[in-house]
Enzyme design. Structure first.
Site, PDB file in Angstrom:
ATOM      1  N   ASN A  45       0.846  -1.194   0.000  1.00  0.00           N
ATOM      2  CA  ASN A  45       0.000   0.000   0.000  1.00  0.00           C
ATOM      3  C   ASN A  45       0.883   1.246   0.000  1.00  0.00           C
ATOM      4  OD1 ASN A  45       0.620  -0.869   2.681  1.00  0.00           O
ATOM      5  ND2 ASN A  45      -1.045   0.312   3.553  1.00  0.00           N
ATOM      6  N   GLU A  47       0.336   5.220   0.683  1.00  0.00           N
ATOM      7  CA  GLU A  47      -0.605   6.258   1.135  1.00  0.00           C
ATOM      8  C   GLU A  47      -0.156   7.637   0.664  1.00  0.00           C
ATOM      9  OE1 GLU A  47      -1.124   5.605   5.357  1.00  0.00           O
ATOM     10  OE2 GLU A  47      -2.294   3.784   4.967  1.00  0.00           O
ATOM     11  N   CYS A  56      -4.097   0.653  -2.396  1.00  0.00           N
ATOM     12  CA  CYS A  56      -3.915  -0.577  -1.615  1.00  0.00           C
ATOM     13  C   CYS A  56      -2.839  -1.471  -2.244  1.00  0.00           C
ATOM     14  CB  CYS A  56      -5.212  -1.368  -1.558  1.00  0.00           C
ATOM     15  SG  CYS A  56      -6.540  -0.571  -0.664  1.00  0.00           S
ATOM     16  N   GLU A  58      -3.014  -4.679  -2.943  1.00  0.00           N
ATOM     17  CA  GLU A  58      -3.524  -5.587  -3.975  1.00  0.00           C
ATOM     18  C   GLU A  58      -3.575  -4.894  -5.326  1.00  0.00           C
ATOM     19  OE1 GLU A  58      -4.766  -4.875  -1.038  1.00  0.00           O
ATOM     20  OE2 GLU A  58      -6.119  -6.411  -0.270  1.00  0.00           O
ATOM     21  N   CYS A  87     -10.262  -4.806   0.529  1.00  0.00           N
ATOM     22  CA  CYS A  87     -11.346  -3.827   0.504  1.00  0.00           C
ATOM     23  C   CYS A  87     -12.194  -4.014  -0.756  1.00  0.00           C
ATOM     24  CB  CYS A  87     -10.789  -2.407   0.570  1.00  0.00           C
ATOM     25  SG  CYS A  87     -10.157  -1.800  -1.010  1.00  0.00           S
ATOM     26  N   CYS A  90     -10.496  -3.260  -4.170  1.00  0.00           N
ATOM     27  CA  CYS A  90      -9.544  -4.302  -4.589  1.00  0.00           C
ATOM     28  C   CYS A  90     -10.284  -5.539  -5.070  1.00  0.00           C
ATOM     29  CB  CYS A  90      -8.591  -4.648  -3.451  1.00  0.00           C
ATOM     30  SG  CYS A  90      -7.442  -3.297  -3.097  1.00  0.00           S
TER      31      CYS A  90
HETATM   32  N1  THU Z   1      -5.282  -1.471   2.534  1.00  0.00           N
HETATM   33  C1  THU Z   1      -4.723  -2.311   1.629  1.00  0.00           C
HETATM   34  O1  THU Z   1      -3.584  -2.121   1.199  1.00  0.00           O
HETATM   35  N2  THU Z   1      -5.481  -3.348   1.199  1.00  0.00           N
HETATM   36  C2  THU Z   1      -6.743  -3.604   1.605  1.00  0.00           C
HETATM   37  O2  THU Z   1      -7.405  -4.454   1.040  1.00  0.00           O
HETATM   38  C3  THU Z   1      -7.301  -2.871   2.732  1.00  0.00           C
HETATM   39  C4  THU Z   1      -6.610  -1.609   3.077  1.00  0.00           C
HETATM   40  C5  THU Z   1      -4.503  -0.324   2.974  1.00  0.00           C
HETATM   41  C6  THU Z   1      -5.051   0.989   2.531  1.00  0.00           C
HETATM   42  C7  THU Z   1      -4.475   1.913   3.562  1.00  0.00           C
HETATM   43  O3  THU Z   1      -3.155   2.267   3.169  1.00  0.00           O
HETATM   44  C8  THU Z   1      -4.396   1.070   4.817  1.00  0.00           C
HETATM   45  O4  THU Z   1      -4.475  -0.283   4.365  1.00  0.00           O
HETATM   46  C9  THU Z   1      -5.500   1.342   5.811  1.00  0.00           C
HETATM   47  O5  THU Z   1      -6.739   1.303   5.216  1.00  0.00           O
END
Ligand code: THU
Length: 134
Positions: A45, A47, A56, A58, A87, A90
């Site tokens: 991920n 941000e 994310c 994925e 999520c 994804c």
């Molecule tokens: N996140 C992912 O990388 N994958 C997911 O399927 C759920 C959430 C990340 C997004 C963000 O950087 C952090 O987790 C918190 O939501």
């Protein structure tokens, strides 16, 4: 997928997690995809100060793979602290490339917390077939 491929998939997802850029959530995620070509693609991920611009793990792995010509996938592994599930965005992005993709969720120790498929994670998915009008 062979046992060896499965092992590599998990190691790639565990390994890439160290590169997660998550200064806001502090929730570090690593993901790895096994394409039908036999190649592996991983991502974390990433941000952003404008939170909504974050991506994310994925989807990072998926866009890396698709932008190298992959269209078919066997499996995805996702590693989080607590075995968190992908999520909605994804799930939708992955479902585009097949509902039979296997999904492995691992915790930070590498233990499998869930083994499922896109079909189970995204029932009644909106897939490319829905756009066919004939
Ligand atoms: N996140 C992912 O990388 N994958 C997911 O399927 C759920 C959430 C990340 C997004 C963000 O950087 C952090 O987790 C918190 O939501």
């Amino acid at each position: 997928m062979t046992d060896n491929e499965r092992q590599i998939l998990f190691e790639r997802a565990m390994g890439v997690r160290q590169w997660a850029y998550a200064p806001y959530s502090n929730y570090h995620v690593g993901a790895a995809l096994l394409a039908s070509s036999g190649k592996f693609y991983d991502g974390c991920n990433v941000e952003n100060a404008a939170y909504g611009s974050s991506i994310c793990a994925e989807r990072t792995a998926l866009v890396k793979a698709v932008s190298e010509g992959e269209r078919q996938f066997e499996a995805v592994a996702v590693v989080t602290d607590n075995g968190g599930s992908p999520c909605g965005s994804c799930r939708q992005m992955l479902a585009e490339f097949g509902l039979d993709i296997k999904v492995f969720l691992l915790d930070g120790m590498g233990n499998i917390s869930s083994e499922t498929t896109l079909r189970d994670l995204l029932p009644d998915a909106f897939t490319p077939e829905r756009l066919r009008r004939e």
